[in-house]
Scaffold this active site. Structure first.
Site, PDB file in Angstrom:
ATOM      1  N   SER A  82       0.829  -1.217   0.000  1.00  0.00           N
ATOM      2  CA  SER A  82       0.000   0.000   0.000  1.00  0.00           C
ATOM      3  C   SER A  82       0.864   1.268   0.000  1.00  0.00           C
ATOM      4  O   SER A  82       0.345   2.368  -0.173  1.00  0.00           O
ATOM      5  CB  SER A  82      -0.939   0.018   1.211  1.00  0.00           C
ATOM      6  N   HIS A  83       2.178   1.131   0.216  1.00  0.00           N
ATOM      7  CA  HIS A  83       3.027   2.323   0.237  1.00  0.00           C
ATOM      8  C   HIS A  83       4.196   2.240  -0.741  1.00  0.00           C
ATOM      9  O   HIS A  83       5.154   2.983  -0.629  1.00  0.00           O
ATOM     10  CB  HIS A  83       3.506   2.619   1.669  1.00  0.00           C
ATOM     11  N   HIS A 107       4.416  13.865   2.459  1.00  0.00           N
ATOM     12  CA  HIS A 107       4.631  12.499   2.956  1.00  0.00           C
ATOM     13  C   HIS A 107       3.432  11.648   2.597  1.00  0.00           C
ATOM     14  O   HIS A 107       2.312  12.028   2.838  1.00  0.00           O
ATOM     15  CB  HIS A 107       4.808  12.534   4.474  1.00  0.00           C
ATOM     16  N   PHE A 108       3.688  10.469   2.067  1.00  0.00           N
ATOM     17  CA  PHE A 108       2.597   9.607   1.609  1.00  0.00           C
ATOM     18  C   PHE A 108       2.993   8.176   1.919  1.00  0.00           C
ATOM     19  O   PHE A 108       2.272   7.253   1.599  1.00  0.00           O
ATOM     20  CB  PHE A 108       2.573   9.778   0.091  1.00  0.00           C
ATOM     21  N   ASP A 129       5.327   0.316  13.066  1.00  0.00           N
ATOM     22  CA  ASP A 129       4.937   1.439  12.201  1.00  0.00           C
ATOM     23  C   ASP A 129       3.474   1.251  11.875  1.00  0.00           C
ATOM     24  O   ASP A 129       3.104   0.290  11.206  1.00  0.00           O
ATOM     25  CB  ASP A 129       5.782   1.393  10.921  1.00  0.00           C
ATOM     26  N   GLU A 150      -4.493   0.708   2.635  1.00  0.00           N
ATOM     27  CA  GLU A 150      -4.953  -0.687   2.729  1.00  0.00           C
ATOM     28  C   GLU A 150      -6.444  -0.765   2.395  1.00  0.00           C
ATOM     29  O   GLU A 150      -6.894  -1.710   1.749  1.00  0.00           O
ATOM     30  CB  GLU A 150      -4.727  -1.240   4.148  1.00  0.00           C
ATOM     31  N   ARG A 171       7.753  -9.383  10.098  1.00  0.00           N
ATOM     32  CA  ARG A 171       7.131  -9.816   8.824  1.00  0.00           C
ATOM     33  C   ARG A 171       7.864  -9.131   7.669  1.00  0.00           C
ATOM     34  O   ARG A 171       8.250  -9.768   6.687  1.00  0.00           O
ATOM     35  CB  ARG A 171       5.641  -9.415   8.805  1.00  0.00           C
TER      36      ARG A 171
END
Ligand code: NDP
Length: 331
Positions: free
Chosen positions: A46-47, A119-120, A177, A187, A306
C-alpha cells in the site's frame, strides 16, 4: 486483473525513470524511488508502487517541487529544523537524518522537525535507519482528515502514522509502524480495488453506519484503532507533527491542498535517543534478555519481523498488472 512478476531492480529503475520524466531531478527521483522500492521489498504494497499515481499527480499539478533542495537549521545542538523546500519527504530524510544521527550520538538525544514536505509513505524507513545507527527512533506525521475522533462520526484526524524503532546488536531492529486509524487508508483503497470486505471496526459509511465495505468506508470515515485510546494517540500525532513542528494540522492541510490525489503538505516530527548515553552500560544485554523472554512466549512475534522476513527473501515481487501498466504509462 492478474499480477506480474518484476524484480526489485526493475521497480527501482522504472520509478526513477518515471520521476525523472515527470520533472524530478536525479536527487529527488532517486530518494523517492528508494522509498518506493524499500516498501515493495518489504511487502508493504500500500506504500510502494501503489502511491506512484499520487506522486505523479502532485508533480503534474505543480504542488510538489521535484527539484527540492532541503535546508537545515541547527537551533541548538539537539534541535534541528529542516525546510523540505516543498519536496517529497524522502529527499528531506536523505538530507537530514544523518545530521540527526550525529546530534543524537554526541548529545544523547536530538529532534528533527521537517516542515513543508509531502509524505505519503510508510514511516519505518526513517525510524529503522536510526535504529541501524544504534539509536532509538521515533517518527510521526499527520495527513488530511480521514478519521473520526472517538465519539464522532465526522473525519478530523489524519490517518496519522506513528513509528518507533529499537536497535538490537547483530539482529534486525524492532520496528513498529502503524496508522492510528484501525487500518491505513492505502490498505482500505487496495481492499476496495480488489473487492475484499474489511473486518468490523475499520470505518463508517457516509451515513455514519458501521460498514465492512471498503468502497462505502472511503465515502464515509475511518475509525481510530482501540477507540478513545487510539484517538488520544492520533491527537498527539497531530500535536507533534503540527503543534511542535509549526506546520499544519490535518484540517489545515485539507484547506491548503489542491486535491490532485497526491499527498498534502505537512510536517514530520522525528526523534533519536542514544541508549549508550542515556542507559546503563549493559543496556544491550538487558534488552536482549527481554526480547528473548518475550519471543519465547507461544504466538508472539516482534513488530517489523514480517517485513524483515520479506526483505530477506528473493528479489521478485508480484505486482498488480493494472497498476504496473499505469506506472509505465508515465514514462
Ligand atoms: P499494520 O496494522 O499492518 O501493522 C502495524 C504494526 O504492527 C507493524 O509494525 C506490524 O509489523 C505490527 N504487527 C502486525 N501484526 C503483528 C503481530 N501479530 N505481532 C506483532 N506485531 C505486529 O499497519 P497499518 O495498516 O496501521 O499501517 C501501514 C502503513 O501505512 C505504515 O507503514 C504507516 O506508516 C503507513 N501510513 C502512512 C501514512 C502517511 O500519511 N504517510 C498514513 C497512514 C499510514 P510488520 O510490518 O512486521 O507486520
Amino acid at each position: 486483473m492478474a499480477n506480474s512478476i518484476v524484480t526489485l531492480d526493475e521497480i527501482k529503475k522504472l520509478v526513477t525513470d518515471v520521476f525523472l520524466k515527470q520533472g524530478c531531478n536525479k536527487k529527488n527521483a532517486n530518494a523517492l524511488a528508494n522509498t518506493i522500492t524499500k516498501a515493495e521489498e518489504d511487502g508493504s504494497s500500500s506504500h510502494g508502487l501503489f502511491r506512484v499515481p499520487g506522486y505523479v499527480a502532485s508533480l503534474k499539478s505543480g504542488k510538489v517541487n521535484g527539484n527540492a533542495s532541503p535546508k537545515l537549521e541547527k537551533i541548538t545542538p539537539v534541535i534541528l529544523k529542516c525546510d523540505a523546500d516543498n519536496g517529497f519527504a524522502s529527499t528531506a530524510h536523505e538530507f537530514s537524518l544523518p545530521k540527526l544521527v550525529d546530534a543524537a550520538k554526541t548529545n544523547g538525544v536530538a529532534v528533527l522537525s521537517i516542515k513543508g514536505c509531502y509524505h505519503f509513505a510508510a514511516l519505518w524507513p526513517e525510524t529503522e535507519y536510526l535504529a541501524q545507527q544504534n539509536l532509538v527512533g521515533f517518527a510521526c506525521t499527520a495527513f488530511k482528515p480521514s478519521v473520526a475522533p472517538a465519539g464522532a462520526k465526522e473525519a478530523f484526524f489524519g490517518t496519522n502514522p506513528i513509528s518507533m524503532a529499537w536497535p538490537r546488536n547483530g539482529q534486525d531492529p524492532v520496528v513498529f509502524d502503524m496508522a492510528t486509524a484501525t487500518m491505513a487508508k492505502g490498505e482500505v483503497m487496495i481492499a476496495a480495488r480488489d473487492g475484499h470486505p474489511l473486518p468490523d471496526g475499520v470505518g463508517l459509511d457516509e451515513n455514519g453506519k458501521p460498514s465492512n465495505d471498503p468502497t462505502e468506508i472511503l465515502k464515509g470515515v475511518l475509525l481510530p484503532f482501540g477507540g478513545y485510546k487510539g484517538s488520544a494517540i492520533s491527537l498527539m500525532v497531530e500535536l507533534f507533527s503540527a503543534g511542535l513542528t509549526g506546520d499544519v494540522f490535518s484540517y489545515e492541510a485539507q484547506e491548503n491542498d489542491n486535491n490532485d490525489g497526491g499527498p498534502p503538505s505537512g510536517g514530520e516530527f522525528i526523534m533519536a535517543l542514544n541508549p549508550e548515553i542515556i542507559s546503563n552500560p549493559n543496556w544491550e544485554e538487558h534488552c536482549t534478555n527481554f526480547f528473548q523472554k518475550l519471543t519465547s512466549i507461544d504466538g508472539v512475534r516482534l513488530p517489523g519481523s514480517r517485513r524483515h522476513k520479506n526483505r530477506s527473501g528473493d528479489n521478485y515481487r508480484s505486482i498488480n498488472e493494472e497498476l504496473l501498466l499505469k506506472v509505465r504509462s508515465y514514462l
